[in-house]
Design an enzyme around this catalytic site. Structure first.
Site, short mmCIF file in Angstrom:
data_model
loop_
_atom_site.label_atom_id
_atom_site.label_comp_id
_atom_site.label_asym_id
_atom_site.label_seq_id
_atom_site.Cartn_x
_atom_site.Cartn_y
_atom_site.Cartn_z
CB CYS A 177 -0.88 -0.02 1.24
SG CYS A 177 -1.87 1.47 1.45
CB CYS A 194 -3.05 3.71 -5.58
SG CYS A 194 -4.35 2.82 -4.69
N1 DGL Z 1 -4.00 0.42 -2.08
C1 DGL Z 1 -3.66 1.58 -1.37
C2 DGL Z 1 -2.42 2.27 -1.93
O1 DGL Z 1 -1.58 1.64 -2.54
C3 DGL Z 1 -4.67 2.57 -0.90
C4 DGL Z 1 -6.09 2.59 -1.23
C5 DGL Z 1 -6.88 3.33 -0.14
O2 DGL Z 1 -7.09 2.71 0.89
O3 DGL Z 1 -7.20 4.51 -0.31
O4 DGL Z 1 -2.22 3.43 -1.75
#
Ligand code: DGL
Length: 278
Positions: free
Chosen positions: A87, A202
């Site tokens: 993330c 993301c």
């Molecule tokens: N998958 C996450 C990232 O790489 C974030 C998505 C979220 O929770 O807003 O930033």
């Protein structure tokens, strides 16, 4: 005379490693799927903090406290050999806190792939498509200053794309116009040049990359760091004595902080990634 001592490598481990792969939702599956290709024999726990989703709009101190507290529970429950923070929104903020709290545990983070984008771009117009949190981070600004000072970098923080990606994974219902509107600010024209590289900052966004390609006003290089993160995880495991033998397939299960029982559709999605719920 000085004696040159051989570098001691870690003792060879005879059991498979256990990896904890963590995200706010299903986006981290894009990282998990690359790691499991290199490490099919490892055991995995994939954790989605769906009770905290989306992370993109959390205030920084609250997000630090949230991720540290969820990891506290997960590490106590699963005793992993490595944690992969799949993330960007969490990694660009929380990694130093996690490393301080668990100095013995290797953490692999996911941060915007600004360096490869700046290296590959010919027009020197690049964009970073992330959550509002990720594009606002000091960490992201530092990457730009360090690796992309010769580029014009457009930061695009989307408040909705991660949700759209979750919808695509959970029930398929997404709308082209919504996606097109979110990616549109990434496409910049200046002095006869055009954006030619866009960082998928993301982990949810590679789930939509085919939509992005189809809806883009012109073709660009969409840069996904997941294969590089997988290579880094593999290398760190080797350094800790975990060789991959490819002789066996490990276990892989998915857990959700909300405690929800995935419905049939979500179970099928998880199964496509080789994960079982629970
Ligand atoms: N998958 C996450 C990232 O790489 C974030 C998505 C979220 O929770 O807003 O930033």
């Amino acid at each position: 005379m000085r004696r040159i001592l051989p570098i001691r490598s870690a003792a060879r481990m005879t059991r498979p490693p256990k990896l904890l792969v963590f995200d706010s939702g299903l986006g981290g599956l894009t990282v998990f799927s690359e790691i499991i290709k290199l490490r099919p024999g490892a055991d995995y726990v994939y954790c989605a903090d769906d009770a905290g989703f989306p992370y993109g709009s959390w205030k920084e101190p609250e997000l630090v406290a949230r991720v540290v507290s969820v990891m506290e529970t997960l590490i106590a429950a699963h005793a992993p050999d490595m944690a992969v923070i799949a993330c960007n929104t969490a990694s660009t903020l929380v990694l130093p806190h996690l490393r301080d709290r668990w100095p013995q545990l290797p953490f692999v983070g996911t941060v915007p792939a600004i360096k490869p984008a700046a290296e590959r771009s010919r027009s020197h117009l690049i964009s970073v498509l992330g959550t509002p949190g990720t594009v606002a981070r000091d960490y992201t600004q530092n990457l730009i200053a360090q690796f992309a000072a010769h580029c014009r970098v457009t930061l695009v923080g989307s408040a909705t794309l991660a949700r759209i990606a979750e919808a695509r994974m959970q029930n398929g219902g997404v709308c082209d116009e919504d996606i097109a509107a979110e990616i549109a600010p990434c496409f910049v024209e200046q002095d006869g040049r055009r954006t030619d590289a866009i960082v998928l900052a993301c982990t949810h966004y590679p789930l939509l990359v085919e939509d992005f390609r189809r809806l883009a006003p012109w073709p660009v290089d969409w840069i996904d760091p997941a294969p590089a993160i997988a290579r880094r995880a593999d290398q760190l495991l080797r350094e800790r004595g975990f060789e991959e033998t490819f002789a066996a397939t490990g276990s892989a299960r998915a857990v959700f902080t909300s405690g929800k029982k995935p419905d049939a559709q979500l179970r099928a999605t998880l199964a496509r990634f080789g994960l079982v719920a629970g």
